[in-house]
Design a protein around this motif. Structure first.
Motif, PDB file in Angstrom:
ATOM      1  N   THR A  55     -74.451  18.178 -87.862  1.00  0.00           N
ATOM      2  CA  THR A  55     -75.279  17.288 -88.674  1.00  0.00           C
ATOM      3  C   THR A  55     -75.380  15.914 -88.027  1.00  0.00           C
ATOM      4  O   THR A  55     -76.462  15.319 -87.978  1.00  0.00           O
ATOM      5  CB  THR A  55     -74.688  17.169 -90.094  1.00  0.00           C
ATOM      6  OG1 THR A  55     -74.632  18.466 -90.685  1.00  0.00           O
ATOM      7  CG2 THR A  55     -75.514  16.261 -90.968  1.00  0.00           C
ATOM      8  N   SER A  56     -74.278  15.420 -87.507  1.00  0.00           N
ATOM      9  CA  SER A  56     -74.283  14.110 -86.837  1.00  0.00           C
ATOM     10  C   SER A  56     -75.187  14.127 -85.607  1.00  0.00           C
ATOM     11  O   SER A  56     -75.938  13.180 -85.362  1.00  0.00           O
ATOM     12  CB  SER A  56     -72.865  13.725 -86.420  1.00  0.00           C
ATOM     13  OG  SER A  56     -72.045  13.568 -87.542  1.00  0.00           O
ATOM     14  N   VAL A  57     -75.133  15.217 -84.847  1.00  0.00           N
ATOM     15  CA  VAL A  57     -75.974  15.325 -83.654  1.00  0.00           C
ATOM     16  C   VAL A  57     -77.456  15.335 -84.050  1.00  0.00           C
ATOM     17  O   VAL A  57     -78.282  14.649 -83.436  1.00  0.00           O
ATOM     18  CB  VAL A  57     -75.608  16.590 -82.841  1.00  0.00           C
ATOM     19  CG1 VAL A  57     -76.651  16.882 -81.788  1.00  0.00           C
ATOM     20  CG2 VAL A  57     -74.235  16.423 -82.206  1.00  0.00           C
ATOM     21  N   GLN A  69     -78.788  14.025 -86.712  1.00  0.00           N
ATOM     22  CA  GLN A  69     -79.155  12.685 -87.154  1.00  0.00           C
ATOM     23  C   GLN A  69     -79.379  11.758 -85.968  1.00  0.00           C
ATOM     24  O   GLN A  69     -80.316  10.950 -85.962  1.00  0.00           O
ATOM     25  CB  GLN A  69     -78.076  12.117 -88.077  1.00  0.00           C
ATOM     26  CG  GLN A  69     -78.043  12.786 -89.436  1.00  0.00           C
ATOM     27  CD  GLN A  69     -76.859  12.335 -90.271  1.00  0.00           C
ATOM     28  OE1 GLN A  69     -75.904  11.742 -89.763  1.00  0.00           O
ATOM     29  NE2 GLN A  69     -76.904  12.635 -91.562  1.00  0.00           N
ATOM     30  N   GLU A  70     -78.526  11.882 -84.969  1.00  0.00           N
ATOM     31  CA  GLU A  70     -78.681  11.037 -83.788  1.00  0.00           C
ATOM     32  C   GLU A  70     -79.979  11.372 -83.034  1.00  0.00           C
ATOM     33  O   GLU A  70     -80.709  10.484 -82.593  1.00  0.00           O
ATOM     34  CB  GLU A  70     -77.481  11.215 -82.861  1.00  0.00           C
ATOM     35  CG  GLU A  70     -77.477  10.217 -81.735  1.00  0.00           C
ATOM     36  CD  GLU A  70     -76.095   9.680 -81.470  1.00  0.00           C
ATOM     37  OE1 GLU A  70     -75.959   9.017 -80.441  1.00  0.00           O
ATOM     38  OE2 GLU A  70     -75.181   9.912 -82.267  1.00  0.00           O
ATOM     39  N   SER A 124     -82.621  12.615 -84.350  1.00  0.00           N
ATOM     40  CA  SER A 124     -83.718  12.115 -85.183  1.00  0.00           C
ATOM     41  C   SER A 124     -83.935  10.621 -84.950  1.00  0.00           C
ATOM     42  O   SER A 124     -85.076  10.152 -84.865  1.00  0.00           O
ATOM     43  CB  SER A 124     -83.399  12.388 -86.650  1.00  0.00           C
ATOM     44  OG  SER A 124     -84.408  11.877 -87.477  1.00  0.00           O
ATOM     45  N   ARG A 132     -69.720  21.951 -88.640  1.00  0.00           N
ATOM     46  CA  ARG A 132     -70.962  21.700 -89.389  1.00  0.00           C
ATOM     47  C   ARG A 132     -71.232  20.200 -89.469  1.00  0.00           C
ATOM     48  O   ARG A 132     -72.371  19.750 -89.293  1.00  0.00           O
ATOM     49  CB  ARG A 132     -70.840  22.315 -90.781  1.00  0.00           C
ATOM     50  CG  ARG A 132     -72.128  22.279 -91.575  1.00  0.00           C
ATOM     51  CD  ARG A 132     -71.982  22.988 -92.918  1.00  0.00           C
ATOM     52  NE  ARG A 132     -71.857  24.425 -92.692  1.00  0.00           N
ATOM     53  CZ  ARG A 132     -70.896  25.187 -93.191  1.00  0.00           C
ATOM     54  NH1 ARG A 132     -69.951  24.658 -93.948  1.00  0.00           N
ATOM     55  NH2 ARG A 132     -70.863  26.479 -92.957  1.00  0.00           N
ATOM     56  N   HIS A 133     -70.193  19.420 -89.690  1.00  0.00           N
ATOM     57  CA  HIS A 133     -70.334  17.957 -89.766  1.00  0.00           C
ATOM     58  C   HIS A 133     -70.792  17.398 -88.412  1.00  0.00           C
ATOM     59  O   HIS A 133     -71.670  16.532 -88.358  1.00  0.00           O
ATOM     60  CB  HIS A 133     -69.014  17.330 -90.201  1.00  0.00           C
ATOM     61  CG  HIS A 133     -69.040  15.849 -90.261  1.00  0.00           C
ATOM     62  ND1 HIS A 133     -69.758  15.161 -91.208  1.00  0.00           N
ATOM     63  CD2 HIS A 133     -68.457  14.911 -89.474  1.00  0.00           C
ATOM     64  CE1 HIS A 133     -69.609  13.860 -91.004  1.00  0.00           C
ATOM     65  NE2 HIS A 133     -68.819  13.685 -89.963  1.00  0.00           N
ATOM     66  N   GLU A 134     -70.194  17.898 -87.340  1.00  0.00           N
ATOM     67  CA  GLU A 134     -70.587  17.443 -86.001  1.00  0.00           C
ATOM     68  C   GLU A 134     -72.046  17.772 -85.704  1.00  0.00           C
ATOM     69  O   GLU A 134     -72.787  16.947 -85.149  1.00  0.00           O
ATOM     70  CB  GLU A 134     -69.690  18.085 -84.937  1.00  0.00           C
ATOM     71  CG  GLU A 134     -68.276  17.561 -84.909  1.00  0.00           C
ATOM     72  CD  GLU A 134     -68.208  16.098 -84.497  1.00  0.00           C
ATOM     73  OE1 GLU A 134     -68.974  15.677 -83.600  1.00  0.00           O
ATOM     74  OE2 GLU A 134     -67.387  15.375 -85.088  1.00  0.00           O
TER      75      GLU A 134
END
Length: 84
Positions: free
Chosen positions: A49-51, A53-54, A56, A45-47
């Motif tokens: 979210t990071s993807v 954000q990137e 975006s 889930r964290h990964e």
């Protein structure tokens, strides 16, 4: 029919206790596996979210560049419209 004696009851109860101990062990294993799965799921889930954000951030950069290109085209009077 055989008489039910305390020794027979004791043997049956010992067998039940052994089986219960096995079930408890299996339940503990399942709990550990579930906890590991939850930990892994949280990492995924964290990964994700990071993807997002990137992506975006990349999208915001593209929007900025598109605006700059539009201003440059307008300033240089470049149009895609066909001339008559």
């Amino acid at each position: 029919m055989a008489d039910v004696t305390t020794e027979l009851m004791f043997e049956v109860l010992k067998a039940v206790q052994v089986r219960l101990a096995q079930v408890d062990g299996k339940i503990d294993e399942l709990k550990q596996e579930m906890q590991a799965s939850r930990t892994s799921q949280n990492g995924i889930r964290h990964e994700i979210t990071s993807v997002f954000q990137e992506i975006s951030g990349i999208h915001a950069t593209l929007v900025r560049h598109e605006g700059r290109l539009d201003r440059i085209e307008n300033r240089l009077e470049l149009n895609d419209a066909p001339t008559l």
